[in-house]
Motif scaffolding. Structure first.
Motif, PDB file in Angstrom:
ATOM      1  N   ARG A   1      -7.330   4.929   1.838  1.00  0.00           N
ATOM      2  CA  ARG A   1      -7.225   3.484   1.661  1.00  0.00           C
ATOM      3  C   ARG A   1      -6.148   3.192   0.629  1.00  0.00           C
ATOM      4  O   ARG A   1      -6.010   3.919  -0.357  1.00  0.00           O
ATOM      5  CB  ARG A   1      -8.559   2.901   1.174  1.00  0.00           C
TER       6      ARG A   1
ATOM      7  N   LYS B   1       1.091 -10.953   3.161  1.00  0.00           N
ATOM      8  CA  LYS B   1      -0.180 -10.214   3.186  1.00  0.00           C
ATOM      9  C   LYS B   1      -0.631  -9.955   4.621  1.00  0.00           C
ATOM     10  O   LYS B   1      -0.946  -8.820   4.985  1.00  0.00           O
ATOM     11  CB  LYS B   1      -1.233 -11.019   2.423  1.00  0.00           C
ATOM     12  N   ASN B   2      -0.664 -11.005   5.429  1.00  0.00           N
ATOM     13  CA  ASN B   2      -1.138 -10.865   6.807  1.00  0.00           C
ATOM     14  C   ASN B   2      -0.250  -9.950   7.635  1.00  0.00           C
ATOM     15  O   ASN B   2      -0.744  -9.150   8.430  1.00  0.00           O
ATOM     16  CB  ASN B   2      -1.252 -12.234   7.474  1.00  0.00           C
ATOM     17  N   ASP B   3       1.065 -10.058   7.474  1.00  0.00           N
ATOM     18  CA  ASP B   3       1.985  -9.195   8.226  1.00  0.00           C
ATOM     19  C   ASP B   3       1.753  -7.725   7.896  1.00  0.00           C
ATOM     20  O   ASP B   3       1.690  -6.880   8.800  1.00  0.00           O
ATOM     21  CB  ASP B   3       3.440  -9.558   7.928  1.00  0.00           C
TER      22      ASP B   3
ATOM     23  N   GLU C   1      -0.960  -6.252   6.417  1.00  0.00           N
ATOM     24  CA  GLU C   1      -2.300  -5.780   6.751  1.00  0.00           C
ATOM     25  C   GLU C   1      -2.512  -5.634   8.253  1.00  0.00           C
ATOM     26  O   GLU C   1      -3.207  -4.716   8.698  1.00  0.00           O
ATOM     27  CB  GLU C   1      -3.348  -6.721   6.168  1.00  0.00           C
ATOM     28  N   SER C   2      -1.906  -6.491   9.041  1.00  0.00           N
ATOM     29  CA  SER C   2      -2.115  -6.429  10.491  1.00  0.00           C
ATOM     30  C   SER C   2      -1.550  -5.142  11.095  1.00  0.00           C
ATOM     31  O   SER C   2      -2.043  -4.670  12.111  1.00  0.00           O
ATOM     32  CB  SER C   2      -1.501  -7.648  11.181  1.00  0.00           C
ATOM     33  N   LYS C   3      -0.567  -4.571  10.474  1.00  0.00           N
ATOM     34  CA  LYS C   3       0.032  -3.327  10.977  1.00  0.00           C
ATOM     35  C   LYS C   3      -0.736  -2.089  10.529  1.00  0.00           C
ATOM     36  O   LYS C   3      -0.494  -0.997  11.013  1.00  0.00           O
ATOM     37  CB  LYS C   3       1.482  -3.218  10.494  1.00  0.00           C
ATOM     38  N   HIS C   4      -1.627  -2.253   9.548  1.00  0.00           N
ATOM     39  CA  HIS C   4      -2.336  -1.107   8.966  1.00  0.00           C
ATOM     40  C   HIS C   4      -3.807  -1.432   8.796  1.00  0.00           C
ATOM     41  O   HIS C   4      -4.390  -1.225   7.722  1.00  0.00           O
ATOM     42  CB  HIS C   4      -1.712  -0.744   7.619  1.00  0.00           C
ATOM     43  N   ASP C   5      -4.428  -1.898   9.849  1.00  0.00           N
ATOM     44  CA  ASP C   5      -5.820  -2.343   9.817  1.00  0.00           C
ATOM     45  C   ASP C   5      -6.759  -1.239   9.342  1.00  0.00           C
ATOM     46  O   ASP C   5      -6.707  -0.114   9.833  1.00  0.00           O
ATOM     47  CB  ASP C   5      -6.241  -2.841  11.206  1.00  0.00           C
ATOM     48  N   GLY C   6      -7.585  -1.541   8.373  1.00  0.00           N
ATOM     49  CA  GLY C   6      -8.555  -0.586   7.864  1.00  0.00           C
ATOM     50  C   GLY C   6      -8.007   0.336   6.794  1.00  0.00           C
ATOM     51  O   GLY C   6      -8.761   0.948   6.054  1.00  0.00           O
TER      52      GLY C   6
ATOM     53  N   ARG D   1      -5.071  -3.041   2.086  1.00  0.00           N
ATOM     54  CA  ARG D   1      -5.463  -4.372   1.630  1.00  0.00           C
ATOM     55  C   ARG D   1      -4.421  -4.815   0.606  1.00  0.00           C
ATOM     56  O   ARG D   1      -4.054  -4.042  -0.285  1.00  0.00           O
ATOM     57  CB  ARG D   1      -6.833  -4.356   0.949  1.00  0.00           C
TER      58      ARG D   1
END
Length: 112
Positions: free
Chosen positions: A76, A95-97, A99-104, A107
């Motif tokens: 993580r 942030k969203n861009d 995190e969306s490419k590296h889900d899980g 953060r």
């Protein structure tokens, strides 16, 4: 910012490793700000500055993310971005861009 975070981490974790090196990847390695080996977590801290654009911050984080994924103790990654002068015009988009490419795995926390 790093000194404060280091002190706070020491309250809850006995083994906080500052400035841990990543394995070589694509011709180089980087230093992680903090490795919490007991929970396989890396914490990266960035502070915006006048010479840092939102684009350059995003590029730095993308490079760091790729290199940190190669570390055996990084399951993580938390990226804390301190933006006291509100230089980031769209922090939620960044942030969203990311995190969306590296889900899980990733953060991102951006504070002002």
């Amino acid at each position: 910012v790093q000194d404060l975070l280091h002190a706070l981490l020491k309250v809850d974790f006995d083994d906080v490793r500052p400035e841990e090196w990543t394995p070589s990847y694509a011709g180089g390695s980087v230093r992680m700000d903090f490795l919490l080996k007991e929970i396989d977590t890396v914490i990266e801290v960035k502070m915006t500055r006048s010479s840092m654009t939102p684009k350059s911050l995003g590029e730095e984080l993308i490079i760091d993310i790729e290199k940190y994924q190669c570390h055996p103790n990084c399951r993580r990654l938390y990226c804390f971005v301190y933006d006291p002068e509100m230089r980031l015009c769209n922090p939620l988009g960044l942030k969203n861009d990311l995190e969306s490419k590296h889900d899980g795995f990733l953060r991102v926390v951006i504070t002002q």
